[in-house]
Design an enzyme around this catalytic site. Structure first.
Site, PDB file in Angstrom:
ATOM      1  N   SER A 118      44.598  57.611  40.579  1.00  0.00           N
ATOM      2  CA  SER A 118      43.550  58.407  38.665  1.00  0.00           C
ATOM      3  C   SER A 118      44.728  59.307  38.200  1.00  0.00           C
ATOM      4  CB  SER A 118      42.503  58.265  38.184  1.00  0.00           C
ATOM      5  OG  SER A 118      42.321  58.462  36.960  1.00  0.00           O
ATOM      6  N   TYR A 140      47.434  57.643  32.801  1.00  0.00           N
ATOM      7  CA  TYR A 140      47.440  57.585  30.734  1.00  0.00           C
ATOM      8  C   TYR A 140      47.730  58.750  30.210  1.00  0.00           C
ATOM      9  CZ  TYR A 140      42.631  56.320  31.567  1.00  0.00           C
ATOM     10  OH  TYR A 140      41.142  55.565  32.035  1.00  0.00           O
ATOM     11  N   THR A 166      48.299  52.468  32.566  1.00  0.00           N
ATOM     12  CA  THR A 166      46.921  51.990  31.360  1.00  0.00           C
ATOM     13  C   THR A 166      47.338  51.836  29.865  1.00  0.00           C
ATOM     14  OG1 THR A 166      45.405  52.665  33.366  1.00  0.00           O
ATOM     15  CG2 THR A 166      44.506  52.064  31.277  1.00  0.00           C
ATOM     16  N   LYS A 267      49.008  48.310  33.114  1.00  0.00           N
ATOM     17  CA  LYS A 267      47.435  47.622  33.447  1.00  0.00           C
ATOM     18  C   LYS A 267      46.745  48.053  32.203  1.00  0.00           C
ATOM     19  CE  LYS A 267      43.642  49.189  36.255  1.00  0.00           C
ATOM     20  NZ  LYS A 267      42.691  50.438  35.302  1.00  0.00           N
ATOM     21  N   HIS A 291      39.882  46.283  32.014  1.00  0.00           N
ATOM     22  CA  HIS A 291      38.486  48.060  32.683  1.00  0.00           C
ATOM     23  C   HIS A 291      37.653  47.364  33.141  1.00  0.00           C
ATOM     24  CE1 HIS A 291      40.760  51.914  31.728  1.00  0.00           C
ATOM     25  NE2 HIS A 291      39.215  53.300  32.800  1.00  0.00           N
TER      26      HIS A 291
HETATM   27  C1  LIG Z   1      33.763  55.077  36.797  1.00  0.00           C
HETATM   28  C2  LIG Z   1      34.956  53.951  36.430  1.00  0.00           C
HETATM   29  C3  LIG Z   1      35.932  55.277  36.232  1.00  0.00           C
HETATM   30  C4  LIG Z   1      37.669  54.287  35.632  1.00  0.00           C
HETATM   31  N1  LIG Z   1      38.671  55.168  35.780  1.00  0.00           N
HETATM   32  C5  LIG Z   1      39.532  54.849  34.976  1.00  0.00           C
HETATM   33  C6  LIG Z   1      40.887  55.553  35.567  1.00  0.00           C
HETATM   34  O1  LIG Z   1      40.858  56.785  35.403  1.00  0.00           O
HETATM   35  N2  LIG Z   1      42.325  54.783  34.482  1.00  0.00           N
HETATM   36  C7  LIG Z   1      42.223  53.287  35.000  1.00  0.00           C
HETATM   37  O2  LIG Z   1      43.208  53.169  35.019  1.00  0.00           O
HETATM   38  N3  LIG Z   1      41.309  52.840  35.056  1.00  0.00           N
HETATM   39  C8  LIG Z   1      39.786  53.429  34.948  1.00  0.00           C
HETATM   40  N4  LIG Z   1      38.849  52.616  35.249  1.00  0.00           N
HETATM   41  C9  LIG Z   1      39.330  51.367  35.591  1.00  0.00           C
HETATM   42  C10 LIG Z   1      39.658  50.328  36.766  1.00  0.00           C
HETATM   43  O3  LIG Z   1      40.674  50.896  37.389  1.00  0.00           O
HETATM   44  C11 LIG Z   1      39.053  49.321  36.892  1.00  0.00           C
HETATM   45  O4  LIG Z   1      40.034  48.290  36.168  1.00  0.00           O
HETATM   46  C12 LIG Z   1      37.955  48.955  36.945  1.00  0.00           C
HETATM   47  O5  LIG Z   1      37.271  49.453  37.578  1.00  0.00           O
HETATM   48  C13 LIG Z   1      37.897  47.320  37.505  1.00  0.00           C
HETATM   49  O6  LIG Z   1      36.134  47.438  37.882  1.00  0.00           O
HETATM   50  P1  LIG Z   1      35.585  46.790  38.772  1.00  0.00           P
HETATM   51  O7  LIG Z   1      34.426  48.320  38.598  1.00  0.00           O
HETATM   52  O8  LIG Z   1      34.260  45.825  38.408  1.00  0.00           O
HETATM   53  O9  LIG Z   1      35.893  46.155  40.408  1.00  0.00           O
HETATM   54  C14 LIG Z   1      37.774  53.054  36.076  1.00  0.00           C
HETATM   55  C15 LIG Z   1      36.861  52.199  36.560  1.00  0.00           C
HETATM   56  C16 LIG Z   1      34.972  53.054  37.000  1.00  0.00           C
HETATM   57  C17 LIG Z   1      34.346  51.747  37.706  1.00  0.00           C
END
Ligand SMILES: Cc1cc2nc3c(=O)[nH]c(=O)nc-3n(C[C@H](O)[C@H](O)[C@H](O)COP(=O)(O)O)c2cc1C
Length: 394
Positions: A118, A140, A166, A267, A291
């Site tokens: 990330s 990002y 993203t 994404k 997300h």
């Molecule tokens: C705590 C947390 C932080 C996240 N941070 C980012 C991030 O920095 N960049 C991003 O593209 N998605 C981020 N996401 C989304 C994840 O990449 C992903 O799309 C999502 O967690 C998938 O769903 P799931 O948690 O049910 O597996 C984050 C998700 C969580 C739970």
């Protein structure tokens, strides 16, 4: 193996499935961090919808078929992987456990798959790239064009094989649980807020000790060397009015396509129209994602959106999917609907919270075991054979 490693392995071995991992993480983490990981935006409608879509989709198994060792291997954007599950980019993971993003990357590598690092990681992208194994970098937009150029140039230099852009974060989703817990990306435990946070932190002495020994990290090191108005950029810049967008717009893709010399993945799409735009903008792959229900509440479940996106673009780009995957059977359902592979966010975060890197390895191993057992019960010999006929028609 050190005493700590042995203890973590023992803790990891007790995690039988996603629910076990979630509960162990809840025991380990202060409330603010637990709810930051688990929570969704607004009324958490999309968060629940993701889970429900997996639950309500049923298999059409082929009985009296003997499958000895189902083949889980596939290839994503040219990289062969042993498990069709990538670890999703997640910010804030060093708060969950000091192993943080290094633990996620190590766990993915040991499972024979790809970690997506990330932009908001707790270690620099260069530090994460040191972990063996294929890795992608998630971008990002942050604020200034120069930030994007800095990150893209460094990711290329560090050897990431694909860039994941993203696009579902025009602003940060409103997550009421974070607001109530006083959790924000710019939070830091210091003398001023220690008293306010004490009721959350003191009941978790093991977490607190690790956090203190790790030097109270709570910043986004990837942006520390980037300056905005002559000062180091902090993550809050991305949500401050006027500073700029937190996700790229289609107009950024010309620059990205010209300057990223490898596969480009978009994404955060949920409609076939956007998937076509991504392909037109030069994407080699898309990740159908809401997300994890953390951004636009009211988005459809990704499993529901997936088939139309596959139909629209799968002859031109690879389609991956995330949001709500908790079990091996969920992975198989998404693959049956045309996803090349899936990503998991919260599941490895829970493993990390429960037992550091060993916990990440364990939850991925559990997914593998669940997939193997489910495929044998379905009578399916290889993930490459999956298609919608493996699901009950609706
Ligand atoms: C705590 C947390 C932080 C996240 N941070 C980012 C991030 O920095 N960049 C991003 O593209 N998605 C981020 N996401 C989304 C994840 O990449 C992903 O799309 C999502 O967690 C998938 O769903 P799931 O948690 O049910 O597996 C984050 C998700 C969580 C739970």
């Amino acid at each position: 193996m050190s005493v700590t490693d042995a203890a973590r392995r023992r803790r990891a071995a007790r995690l039988l499935d996603a629910e076990d991992a979630r509960r162990a993480a809840a025991r380990a983490l202060p409330r603010g961090i637990r709810e930051y990981v688990d929570g969704g935006s607004e009324g958490e409608v999309t968060l629940r919808r993701n889970a429900r879509a997996f639950e309500e989709t049923a298999f059409a198994p082929r009985m009296a078929t003997w499958v000895d060792q189902p083949d889980l291997s596939t290839k994503v954007l040219g990289t062969p992987i042993d498990l069709p599950v990538l670890t999703a980019p997640c910010g804030g993971m060093r708060l969950v456990h000091p192993d943080g993003d290094l633990g996620l990357a190590t766990g993915a590598s040991r499972a024979g798959t790809i970690h997506v690092a990330s932009s908001a990681a707790g270690y620099t992208l260069e530090e994460i790239a040191q972990v063996d194994g294929p890795q992608w970098f998630q971008l990002y937009r942050f604020s200034a064009q120069s930030t994007m150029e800095n990150l893209v140039g460094r990711a290329q230099e560090a050897g990431y094989s694909a860039l994941v852009v993203t696009v579902d974060t025009a602003v940060a989703g409103f997550r009421p649980r974070d607001y109530k817990n006083g959790f924000s990306y710019s939070m830091r435990v210091n003398a001023r807020n220690a008293v306010k946070l004490a009721p959350q932190l003191l009941p978790k002495p093991a977490w607190l000790t690790r956090y203190l020994l790790d030097g109270l990290p709570f910043e986004i090191p990837n942006t520390a060397q980037v300056t905005v108005d002559g000062k180091p950029m902090v993550l809050t810049e991305m949500t401050k009015g006027g500073v700029g967008s937190h996700s790229p717009t289609w107009s950024d893709f010309g620059w990205l396509r010209d300057n990223w010399h490898g596969p480009l993945v978009v994404k955060g799409l949920i409609t076939p129209e956007d998937a076509r735009r991504a392909v037109d903008a030069g994407a080699d792959g898309v990740i159908v994602s809401n997300h994890g229900g953390r951004q636009l509440d009211g988005s459809p479940a990704t499993l529901t959106a997936l088939p139309r996106i596959v139909e629209a673009i799968s002859d031109q780009a690879e389609v991956l999917c995330d949001s709500g995957i908790r079990r091996g059977s969920d992975v198989l359902k998404a693959l049956s609907l045309g996803a090349r592979a899936v990503l998991v966010g919260r599941l490895p975060a829970w493993g990390l919270a429960a037992a550091g890197t060993a916990g990440v390895e364990r939850v991925l191993e559990n997914l593998r075991t669940e997939m193997v057992r489910t495929m044998r019960l379905m009578g399916c010999a290889a993930v490459a054979d999956l298609d919608p006929t493996w699901l009950e028609a609706r």
